[in-house]
Enzyme design. Structure first.
Site, short mmCIF file in Angstrom:
data_model
loop_
_atom_site.label_atom_id
_atom_site.label_comp_id
_atom_site.label_asym_id
_atom_site.label_seq_id
_atom_site.Cartn_x
_atom_site.Cartn_y
_atom_site.Cartn_z
N ARG A 149 -0.55 8.74 9.41
CA ARG A 149 -0.32 7.46 9.46
C ARG A 149 -0.11 6.62 8.45
O ARG A 149 -0.74 6.92 7.26
CB ARG A 149 -1.76 6.61 10.05
CG ARG A 149 -1.88 5.37 10.16
CD ARG A 149 -3.20 4.85 10.81
NE ARG A 149 -4.31 5.24 9.84
CZ ARG A 149 -4.54 4.21 9.31
NH1 ARG A 149 -4.19 2.98 9.10
NH2 ARG A 149 -5.88 4.29 8.45
N ARG A 181 -0.80 8.86 1.95
CA ARG A 181 -2.23 9.42 1.55
C ARG A 181 -2.49 10.79 1.58
O ARG A 181 -3.31 11.57 1.10
CB ARG A 181 -2.99 8.56 2.07
CG ARG A 181 -3.06 8.24 3.53
CD ARG A 181 -4.31 7.33 4.00
NE ARG A 181 -4.22 5.94 3.72
CZ ARG A 181 -4.74 4.98 4.34
NH1 ARG A 181 -5.43 5.14 5.44
NH2 ARG A 181 -4.59 3.68 3.82
N HIS A 229 -8.74 9.87 3.56
CA HIS A 229 -8.61 8.96 2.58
C HIS A 229 -8.68 9.39 1.33
O HIS A 229 -9.64 9.83 0.94
CB HIS A 229 -9.25 7.51 2.86
CG HIS A 229 -8.49 6.19 2.26
ND1 HIS A 229 -8.59 6.22 0.87
CD2 HIS A 229 -8.10 5.30 2.81
CE1 HIS A 229 -8.01 4.98 0.54
NE2 HIS A 229 -7.76 4.43 1.90
N GLU A 287 0.78 -1.22 0.02
CA GLU A 287 -0.10 0.16 -0.10
C GLU A 287 0.72 1.32 0.03
O GLU A 287 2.14 1.27 0.27
CB GLU A 287 -0.96 0.06 1.31
CG GLU A 287 -1.98 -1.17 1.21
CD GLU A 287 -2.79 -1.02 2.31
OE1 GLU A 287 -2.65 -0.48 3.24
OE2 GLU A 287 -3.87 -2.00 2.15
N HIS A 314 -11.14 10.09 7.39
CA HIS A 314 -11.01 8.22 7.44
C HIS A 314 -10.33 7.94 8.84
O HIS A 314 -10.65 6.87 9.33
CB HIS A 314 -10.23 8.17 6.36
CG HIS A 314 -9.54 6.67 6.23
ND1 HIS A 314 -10.62 5.70 6.27
CD2 HIS A 314 -8.45 5.78 6.51
CE1 HIS A 314 -10.17 4.36 6.00
NE2 HIS A 314 -8.62 4.62 6.37
P1 FAD Z 1 -13.57 0.63 16.50
O1 FAD Z 1 -13.26 -0.59 15.71
O2 FAD Z 1 -14.16 1.84 15.59
O3 FAD Z 1 -14.52 0.21 17.75
C1 FAD Z 1 -14.99 1.43 18.50
C2 FAD Z 1 -16.09 0.85 19.41
O4 FAD Z 1 -16.39 1.68 20.42
C3 FAD Z 1 -17.25 0.71 18.80
O5 FAD Z 1 -17.76 -0.58 19.20
C4 FAD Z 1 -18.28 1.71 19.11
O6 FAD Z 1 -19.72 1.26 19.27
C5 FAD Z 1 -17.81 1.88 20.53
N1 FAD Z 1 -18.19 3.17 21.21
C6 FAD Z 1 -17.66 4.37 20.56
N2 FAD Z 1 -18.21 5.39 21.64
C7 FAD Z 1 -18.80 4.59 22.63
C8 FAD Z 1 -19.47 5.15 23.60
N3 FAD Z 1 -19.83 6.44 24.09
N4 FAD Z 1 -20.06 4.06 24.68
C9 FAD Z 1 -19.92 2.71 24.28
N5 FAD Z 1 -19.19 2.38 23.10
C10 FAD Z 1 -18.78 3.28 22.32
N6 FAD Z 1 -6.84 0.38 9.38
C11 FAD Z 1 -5.72 -0.55 9.16
O7 FAD Z 1 -4.62 -0.73 9.65
N7 FAD Z 1 -5.96 -1.26 8.03
C12 FAD Z 1 -6.99 -1.13 7.13
O8 FAD Z 1 -6.99 -1.89 6.26
C13 FAD Z 1 -7.97 -0.29 7.28
N8 FAD Z 1 -8.94 0.04 6.56
C14 FAD Z 1 -10.09 0.87 6.91
C15 FAD Z 1 -11.10 1.11 6.39
C16 FAD Z 1 -12.19 1.85 6.77
C17 FAD Z 1 -13.54 1.81 5.81
C18 FAD Z 1 -12.04 2.51 7.79
C19 FAD Z 1 -13.45 3.42 8.48
C20 FAD Z 1 -10.97 2.42 8.76
C21 FAD Z 1 -10.16 1.43 8.20
N9 FAD Z 1 -8.86 1.29 9.03
C22 FAD Z 1 -7.81 0.52 8.65
C23 FAD Z 1 -8.88 2.12 10.30
C24 FAD Z 1 -9.11 1.00 11.33
O9 FAD Z 1 -10.16 0.17 10.83
C25 FAD Z 1 -9.49 1.65 12.71
O10 FAD Z 1 -8.46 2.69 13.00
C26 FAD Z 1 -9.57 0.66 13.63
O11 FAD Z 1 -10.41 -0.56 13.26
C27 FAD Z 1 -9.98 1.05 14.97
O12 FAD Z 1 -10.27 0.11 15.92
P2 FAD Z 1 -10.76 0.49 17.28
O13 FAD Z 1 -10.95 -0.87 18.28
O14 FAD Z 1 -10.00 1.58 18.04
O15 FAD Z 1 -12.31 1.37 17.33
C1 SIN Z 2 -7.36 0.85 2.81
O1 SIN Z 2 -7.57 -0.17 2.68
O2 SIN Z 2 -6.97 1.66 2.02
C2 SIN Z 2 -7.28 1.40 4.40
C3 SIN Z 2 -6.34 1.14 4.81
C4 SIN Z 2 -5.92 1.85 6.19
O3 SIN Z 2 -6.73 2.73 6.70
O4 SIN Z 2 -4.93 1.48 6.84
#
Ligand code: FAD
Ligand code: SIN
Length: 524
Positions: free
Chosen positions: A384, A288, A241, A113, A349
């Site tokens: 990032r 990006r 993104h 990537e 993003h």
């Molecule tokens: P999340 O997975 O967002 O979980 C947050 C949780 O907190 C959820 O359950 C939510 O309901 C809960 N929550 C929030 N507020 C409250 C509240 N007040 N009370 C109770 N619960 C609450 N990163 C990569 O490294 N590789 C990738 O390929 C990639 N692709 C991506 C594609 C997309 C479309 C997106 C949006 C992001 C992508 N990212 C990627 C970024 C990555 O997915 C996220 O940064 C990561 O999954 C965040 O994980 P997390 O556990 O911190 O939060």
């Molecule tokens: C993507 O698949 O382009 C998202 C990857 C990322 O947010 O790290």
């Protein structure tokens, strides 16, 4: 209702669930999540998770790529630590049932990537996050020591403030006793006491009109910790993104993974012209921030609504096999990615900053940890690198878990915490007060605090946000609490932090680009 658990986890994405699984052997765990357990950003992750796996790859190369993307603002020690701990964490994900794609010879099928000098992205087709969420959810729901309480919205971090004491940001002895959370099923506010609390509430994408983030990404954890007088940093570094699918009205915006460009797709203007080499020698695979800014600039010059991502020159059988979800989504809109170019635009993003934590995931508040997108570890600096987010989340969940386990027997519950008091509040009758203010916040942030910023835009944003802040605080004090009001309040808090930190940074660096302080020209 008052509930006690040794380890309280707010959020059910990769950070929250992997932490829960790691600490569950050592005490009772309670996971609160505001919708269903799978309503997370994690589930949407497409590209994958970065780690040094291939023989020709090295830790030093992954470290260098991360530092370059982060524009020299990363904490190098943290980057070294995360990159080196990655393979062990990948093994643990696999032990929980996560399946990463392999090639015919049984080796991991590693993708490339933007900003990566090697193929090092482990993935499950183009829905890696779904696969991770599926496995972790299954493990967590089957664990006898973990209780998942869905439809619970965390409102405030409980500290000495709730015991009637004055807590100032300068205090270095603030303690966390748990959280108050709104039970969405019956609208009561319950008290969750805990020895340790992990904030894993994800990102802030809904601060902007167009985002790849799910609706739950409203910066709740960051706002709660800020209000509890914890330390927040690097909020100006909001990652856009470059390639979300241009499909006006769809929320969240569907992502066209960077892995598609890693596979050979090329960005073109509407007239078919390639433009990325004008901006960077890495072309469509530049980091990006550079690609998003280049697209933003081209759109401003041309007045068009989108650019194109062109896959039509790629092997169509391989393309469809590697990106089944993306091709299916495009097909549902009449776009055959083997023959038609995909219309794309940048979308909010990822947030690089957040709750400042040390190398063990500890926030500035005692017994309060943070991991995942809500945290600021020093890994990402000013920008990032792709697929480093899932990685940082599992590594820090692991570190926070080890630290919390080592302390848990020394911490007592604070049973003197009072119940939430909402005497004198009434039900809000007018939803328009919330929905209109939310739209305004998103417009302000998108138009004045987006990919390209300036002093005057930031000042306008601040002045306008202040009006909405005052209106919303007034409503908050008078109202029985409900989720939309709390989320709006949190987004305003987070928007304020983005603007304030952007105003303080008098330079263009990484994701923070301001026309008043253009990047310094490199000396020849
Ligand atoms: P999340 O997975 O967002 O979980 C947050 C949780 O907190 C959820 O359950 C939510 O309901 C809960 N929550 C929030 N507020 C409250 C509240 N007040 N009370 C109770 N619960 C609450 N990163 C990569 O490294 N590789 C990738 O390929 C990639 N692709 C991506 C594609 C997309 C479309 C997106 C949006 C992001 C992508 N990212 C990627 C970024 C990555 O997915 C996220 O940064 C990561 O999954 C965040 O994980 P997390 O556990 O911190 O939060
Ligand atoms: C993507 O698949 O382009 C998202 C990857 C990322 O947010 O790290």
């Amino acid at each position: 209702m008052k509930l006690q658990s040794d380890f309280l986890v707010i959020g059910s994405g990769i950070a929250g669930l992997s932490f829960a699984l790691k600490v569950a052997k050592f005490g009772k765990v309670c996971v609160l999540t505001k919708n269903s357990i799978t309503d997370t950003a994690t589930v949407y992750a497409q590209g994958g998770i970065a780690a040094v796996i291939k023989k020709t790859d090295t830790y030093e190369k992954h470290i260098a790529d991360t530092l370059i993307a982060g524009a020299e603002l990363c904490d190098e020690e943290v980057v070294r630590m995360v990159v080196k701990e990655a393979p062990a964490q990948i093994k643990e994900l696999i032990s929980w049932g996560v399946e990463f794609d392999k090639t015919d010879d049984g080796k991991f099928d590693l993708a490339k990537e933007g900003g990566h000098s090697e193929h090092r992205i482990l993935h499950h087709k183009d829905n890696t996050g779904y696969e991770i969420q599926r496995s972790l959810t299954q493990e967590v729901l089957n664990h006898p020591n973990i209780r998942v309480m869905d439809e619970y919205f965390a409102i405030e971090v409980i500290t000495q403030h709730h015991l009637g004491k004055i807590v100032k940001r300068s205090n270095d002895n603030i303690e966390c006793y748990g959280v108050y959370a709104l039970n969405k099923k019956n609208n009561t506010i319950d008290t969750f006491l805990a020895k340790t609390t992990l904030i894993a509430t994800g990102g802030t994408g809904n601060l902007y009109q167009t985002t790849t983030n799910p609706e739950v990404a409203t910066g709740d954890g960051i706002a709660m910790v800020y209000r509890a007088k914890g330390t927040i940093e690097n909020m100006e570094f909001v990652q856009f993104h470059p390639t979300s699918l241009y499909n006006p009205g769809e929320t969240p915006s569907f992502l066209i993974s960077e892995a598609v460009r890693g596979f050979g797709a090329i960005l073109r203007k509407i007239n078919g012209e390639k433009f990325m080499y004008k901006y960077d020698e890495r072309g469509s695979l530049a980091p990006r921030d550079i690609v998003a800014r280049a697209i933003d600039n081209e759109l401003k010059i041309s007045g068009e609504d989108h650019v194109f991502l062109d896959c039509t020159h790629l092997d169509s059988t391989e393309l469809l096999a590697r990106f089944p979800n993306i091709s299916q989504k495009c097909k549902s809109l009449g776009i055959d990615i083997t023959k038609d170019m995909i219309p794309v635009v940048p979308a909010a993003h990822y947030l690089c900053g957040g709750i400042k934590v040390d190398k063990n995931g500890r926030s500035s508040i005692k017994n309060l940890y943070a991991a995942g997108e809500t945290s600021s570890t020093g890994m990402h600096g000013a920008n990032r690198l792709a697929s480093n987010s899932l990685l940082e989340a599992v590594v820090y969940a692991d570190r926070a878990a080890k630290d919390a386990i080592s302390l848990i027997d020394k911490i007592e519950f604070n049973t003197s915490v009072p119940d939430w008091n909402d005497e004198g509040t009434t039900h809000n009758e007018e939803m328009i007060l919330i929905t209109q203010n939310l739209k305004e916040v998103q417009q302000i942030m998108s138009n004045y605090v987006g990919i390209v910023r300036s002093d005057i835009r930031l000042k306008r944003a601040f002045d306008r946000l202040e009006i909405i802040y005052n209106e919303t605080e007034e409503l908050f004090k008078k109202s029985k609490l409900f989720v939309r009001l709390c989320e709006l309040r949190n987004l305003i808090n987070v928007g304020y932090l983005v603007i304030k930190m952007a105003q303080k940074r008098k330079e263009s660096i990484g994701l923070h680009y301001t026309i008043n302080y253009p990047p310094k020209k490199k000396e020849a």
